[in-house]
Scaffold this active site. Structure first.
Site, PDB file in Angstrom:
ATOM      1  N   CYS A  26      -4.252   7.545   4.318  1.00 40.85           N
ATOM      2  CA  CYS A  26      -3.864   7.413   2.912  1.00 40.85           C
ATOM      3  C   CYS A  26      -5.023   7.763   1.989  1.00 40.85           C
ATOM      4  O   CYS A  26      -4.811   8.177   0.845  1.00 40.85           O
ATOM      5  CB  CYS A  26      -3.368   6.005   2.625  1.00 40.85           C
ATOM      6  SG  CYS A  26      -4.586   4.714   2.976  1.00 40.85           S
ATOM      7  N   GLU A  70       0.873  -1.176   0.000  1.00 41.83           N
ATOM      8  CA  GLU A  70       0.000   0.000   0.000  1.00 41.83           C
ATOM      9  C   GLU A  70       0.908   1.223   0.000  1.00 41.83           C
ATOM     10  O   GLU A  70       1.693   1.415   0.927  1.00 41.83           O
ATOM     11  CB  GLU A  70      -0.916   0.011   1.221  1.00 41.83           C
ATOM     12  CG  GLU A  70      -1.843   1.210   1.245  1.00 41.83           C
ATOM     13  CD  GLU A  70      -2.674   1.292   2.517  1.00 41.83           C
ATOM     14  OE1 GLU A  70      -2.848   2.420   3.000  1.00 41.83           O
ATOM     15  OE2 GLU A  70      -3.109   0.247   3.012  1.00 41.83           O
TER      16      GLU A  70
END
Length: 240
Positions: free
Chosen positions: A40, A6
């Site tokens: 994020c 990620e």
């Protein structure tokens, strides 16, 4: 080895002229400033239709200015501290640069009032009228900051939203289902929201990004199980 990464995100929101403005403002406020922007999937960029741009910027600035900044353990706090001094200084440096290139509508400063001088607090920030290639348009700033730009046509909004190397999360606000589905098809993001905030996620569906936002299969849901699964094909015939 199997690898699943990620990576970064620089998540856009498109607000069309037919959007529910109150809904869009609430979603952008939550997406940009919850967890002090340290997600994020946090909202970083907003593209608002020209006809509503100034109204949207003004109202978003009012909301940002009225958020309560304070310690994370205080139940009345709406925006807490950044994780450490290094993170805070990096955000403040980026906001100082943006302030010289655009119009500060709210924030863009360290918060030291009311006994917060020893903490890593940054005021919720809204910046408008930046150049299309400004730092805040291209790179993730991991803090409570969002930039807003106007756009003329839907094609312009899609092009601006897809302009970065990242493709984690995106959102569009509109009352037209056909337009919404067109945006879903054209937005380059692993997670797309229609009339909801970019930071929303549920554990039962796959999560991950395109481009420089992720590598390997997505997380969560059935995709997470598949990552740890070896497939086996078996042929079984009856004996003669």
């Amino acid at each position: 080895k199997r690898v699943q990464l990620e990576l970064g995100g620089h998540n856009p929101v498109i607000v069309r002229h037919d959007a529910d403005l109150d809904l869009a403002l609430s979603a952008v406020t939550l997406g940009a400033f919850a967890s002090a922007g340290q997600k994020c999937t946090a909202t970083r960029r907003v593209y608002a239709a020209e006809g509503i741009y100034e109204r949207f910027v003004e109202r978003l600035g009012e909301r940002a200015s009225n958020l309560r900044v304070g310690p994370g353990l205080d139940p009345s706090t709406e925006v807490g501290p950044l994780v450490d001094e290094g993170a805070m200084n990096g955000v403040l440096e980026a906001l100082e640069r943006a302030s010289s290139d655009g119009r500060v509508v709210a924030g863009a400063r360290r918060v030291t009032e009311n006994g917060l001088e020893r903490g890593c607090f940054v005021a919720p920030t809204v910046i408008a009228d930046l150049p299309a290639d400004a730092h805040l348009a291209r790179e993730e700033v991991f803090g409570p900051a969002v930039a807003v730009w106007p756009y003329a046509e839907d094609d312009d909004a899609v092009a601006l939203a897809n302009r970065t190397e990242y493709g984690l999360s995106a959102a569009v606000f509109t009352s037209d289902l056909g337009v919404a589905m067109d945006f879903v098809e054209r937005i380059e993001a692993g997670v797309v929201h229609v009339n909801s905030q970019t930071a929303g996620a549920e554990a039962h569906v796959p999560f991950g990004g395109m481009g420089s936002s992720g590598y390997g299969p997505h997380e969560q849901g059935r995709a997470a199980i598949e990552f740890y699964t070896e497939q086996q094909t078996v042929y079984m015939d009856r004996p003669q």
